[in-house]
Scaffold this motif. Structure first.
Motif, PDB file in Angstrom:
ATOM      1  N   ASP A 193       0.849  -1.191   0.000  1.00 19.84           N
ATOM      2  CA  ASP A 193       0.000   0.000   0.000  1.00 19.84           C
ATOM      3  C   ASP A 193       0.884   1.239   0.000  1.00 19.84           C
ATOM      4  N   ILE A 194       0.682   2.079  -0.983  1.00 20.04           N
ATOM      5  CA  ILE A 194       1.493   3.293  -1.143  1.00 20.04           C
ATOM      6  C   ILE A 194       0.533   4.441  -1.430  1.00 20.04           C
ATOM      7  N   PHE A 195       0.742   5.586  -0.805  1.00 19.87           N
ATOM      8  CA  PHE A 195      -0.106   6.726  -1.181  1.00 19.87           C
ATOM      9  C   PHE A 195       0.589   8.072  -1.008  1.00 19.87           C
ATOM     10  N   THR A 196      -0.088   9.091  -1.524  1.00 20.55           N
ATOM     11  CA  THR A 196       0.402  10.471  -1.475  1.00 20.55           C
ATOM     12  C   THR A 196       0.128  11.039  -0.074  1.00 20.55           C
ATOM     13  N   PRO A 197       0.728  12.181   0.288  1.00 17.82           N
ATOM     14  CA  PRO A 197       0.554  12.706   1.643  1.00 17.82           C
ATOM     15  C   PRO A 197      -0.919  12.946   2.007  1.00 17.82           C
ATOM     16  N   ILE A 198      -1.292  12.405   3.145  1.00 18.22           N
ATOM     17  CA  ILE A 198      -2.663  12.537   3.636  1.00 18.22           C
ATOM     18  C   ILE A 198      -2.740  13.645   4.684  1.00 18.22           C
ATOM     19  N   VAL A 199      -1.593  13.956   5.291  1.00 17.74           N
ATOM     20  CA  VAL A 199      -1.497  15.043   6.278  1.00 17.74           C
ATOM     21  C   VAL A 199      -0.193  15.802   6.007  1.00 17.74           C
ATOM     22  N   ASP A 200      -0.036  16.991   6.606  1.00 16.56           N
ATOM     23  CA  ASP A 200       1.145  17.806   6.335  1.00 16.56           C
ATOM     24  C   ASP A 200       2.355  17.424   7.177  1.00 16.56           C
ATOM     25  N   ASP A 201       2.117  16.868   8.344  1.00 14.97           N
ATOM     26  CA  ASP A 201       3.229  16.504   9.212  1.00 14.97           C
ATOM     27  C   ASP A 201       3.874  15.209   8.699  1.00 14.97           C
ATOM     28  N   PRO A 202       5.175  15.255   8.346  1.00 14.32           N
ATOM     29  CA  PRO A 202       5.797  14.073   7.743  1.00 14.32           C
ATOM     30  C   PRO A 202       5.825  12.856   8.681  1.00 14.32           C
ATOM     31  N   TYR A 203       6.007  13.111   9.973  1.00 16.95           N
ATOM     32  CA  TYR A 203       6.039  11.995  10.925  1.00 16.95           C
ATOM     33  C   TYR A 203       4.677  11.274  10.957  1.00 16.95           C
ATOM     34  N   ASP A 204       3.600  12.061  11.011  1.00 16.94           N
ATOM     35  CA  ASP A 204       2.258  11.462  11.000  1.00 16.94           C
ATOM     36  C   ASP A 204       1.975  10.752   9.680  1.00 16.94           C
ATOM     37  N   TYR A 205       2.419  11.357   8.589  1.00 16.05           N
ATOM     38  CA  TYR A 205       2.242  10.722   7.269  1.00 16.05           C
ATOM     39  C   TYR A 205       2.887   9.329   7.271  1.00 16.05           C
ATOM     40  N   GLY A 206       4.094   9.238   7.815  1.00 15.52           N
ATOM     41  CA  GLY A 206       4.774   7.945   7.884  1.00 15.52           C
ATOM     42  C   GLY A 206       4.045   6.947   8.764  1.00 15.52           C
ATOM     43  N   ARG A 207       3.555   7.427   9.914  1.00 16.22           N
ATOM     44  CA  ARG A 207       2.807   6.523  10.808  1.00 16.22           C
ATOM     45  C   ARG A 207       1.554   5.987  10.124  1.00 16.22           C
ATOM     46  N   ILE A 208       0.828   6.904   9.479  1.00 14.69           N
ATOM     47  CA  ILE A 208      -0.443   6.518   8.854  1.00 14.69           C
ATOM     48  C   ILE A 208      -0.197   5.549   7.693  1.00 14.69           C
TER      49      ILE A 208
END
Ligand code: CO
Ligand code: CO
Ligand code: CO
Length: 358
Positions: free
Chosen positions: A70-85
């Motif tokens: 599963d790969i996707f584009t940024p869902i949030v602006d915070d990079p750390y949260d993007y990685g977690r999600i």
């Protein structure tokens, strides 16, 4: 964590559609996948034909390999949260099969010249932190330079072949349980359009970043009929896949009835949907599902859209035999699974995949 350089656009501004809402629509995907050969290897227990969450390859009498990406584009602006999600979302497909993840590989597409390596490091740190909660590590990966960031994991899991929970085992009478509230598509779109302050997204971010591991362990403890996770095709789309796969495996049409008042929503999702905030992916989902869905006439359009809202890292949708429902709810509660909503039931219908929403 340092703030992104002020002159740079926000992460979510770099892509047209965010998270799982960027998924290719089911209709187009079906046409494209029709070009894949039908597989004949009997050890490939679950392949693409049933639109299940992961592929399952039986290695021996006792061991099945579960593979997903599963790969996707940024869902949030915070990079750390993007990685977690992104990590929780990729791991979810292994949990949805009732399997245990053993390792992961990462895929990175990143505008390195424009943004440099620091935010990317934060994305990886977020993903690694969630992988640690799943007791695995990111063992390797692949990266490319790309104007539009993309991130995700390939996850490998193991299971006993008999313990695999597919999306094809649903039977009329089974009860449907959902383990996370819905609305991430609407909420992240609201932030992207600037109609909701990013602080209001905290509940949705924590929901998206949380693993479906506990829910998976609860369903394995009880034994259930079928499972999938609710992601880019929305509740109606993923339920539709369960119904069609279950109909095909039973040789009789399996449909479902959903009780709209029992469906859990994230805070503000209903209000924002009423204000016509909705990602394009959700509209596409509703269009695809609509011919098979019979909405009670009292259900307004924005609630119909919400039921098809493209989720990122949504909860497990579990079909459980009615006599095991209480046991499942107890197991979910023991493991502190946030939502354990009983949202409907499977029914014998005239047409495979028919859904009544009341
Ligand atoms: Co899935
Ligand atoms: Co997936
Ligand atoms: Co490579």
């Amino acid at each position: 964590m340092p703030d992104p350089k002020p002159q740079l656009p926000r992460l979510t501004e770099l892509s047209a559609t965010a998270g799982c809402a960027a998924k290719i629509g089911q209709a187009d995907l079906q046409r494209a996948l029709a070009h894949l050969p039908v597989y004949e290897d009997p050890r490939l227990v679950v392949g693409h034909a049933t639109s299940d969450d992961a592929a399952v390859y039986q290695l021996s009498d006792d061991v099945a390999l579960v593979e997903t990406v599963d790969i996707f584009t940024p869902i949030v602006d915070d990079p750390y949260d993007y990685g977690r999600i992104a990590a929780a979302n990729a791991l979810s497909d292994v949990y949805a099969m009732g399997a245990r993840p053993i390792s992961a590989l990462s895929f990175i597409a990143w505008p390195m010249a424009e943004r440099g390596p620091d935010e990317l490091g934060d994305i990886l740190r977020g993903a690694a932190d969630v992988c640690r909660l799943a007791n695995i590590v990111i063992a390797g990966g692949h990266s490319i330079v790309d104007k539009e960031p993309k991130f995700g994991l390939f996850v490998t899991g193991l299971s006993h072949p008999k313990a695999i929970v597919t999306n094809a085992g649903g039977r009329p009478g089974d009860v449907l349980v959902l383990t996370k509230p819905l609305g991430t598509g609407v909420l992240t779109t609201a932030v992207k359009r600037g109609v909701m302050p990013p602080e209001e997204l905290r509940q949705a971010i924590e929901s998206m970043a949380s693993l479906n591991r506990a829910a998976c362990e609860a369903m394995l403890a009880v034994g259930v009929q079928a499972c999938t996770d609710v992601t880019g095709f929305g509740l109606l789309g993923h339920l539709g896949n369960v119904l069609r796969a279950s109909s095909a495996s039973r040789g009789q049409p399996v449909g479902a009835r959903l009780h709209i008042d029992e469906i859990p929503w994230l805070d503000h999702a209903v209000d924002l949907a009423a204000e016509n905030i909705c990602p394009g992916g959700s509209r596409r989902n509703l269009e695809f599902a609509a011919p098979h869905v019979n909405f009670s006439s009292s259900i307004p359009e924005h609630m119909r859209l919400l039921m098809a809202d493209a989720q990122t890292s949504g909860g497990l949708l579990i079909a459980v035999a009615p006599h095991k429902l209480d046991a499942l709810l107890v197991e979910l509660s023991h493991r502190d699974v946030a939502a354990r909503a009983v949202i409907g039931e499977l029914l014998a219908m005239d047409e495979p995949g028919a859904i009544a929403v009341i």
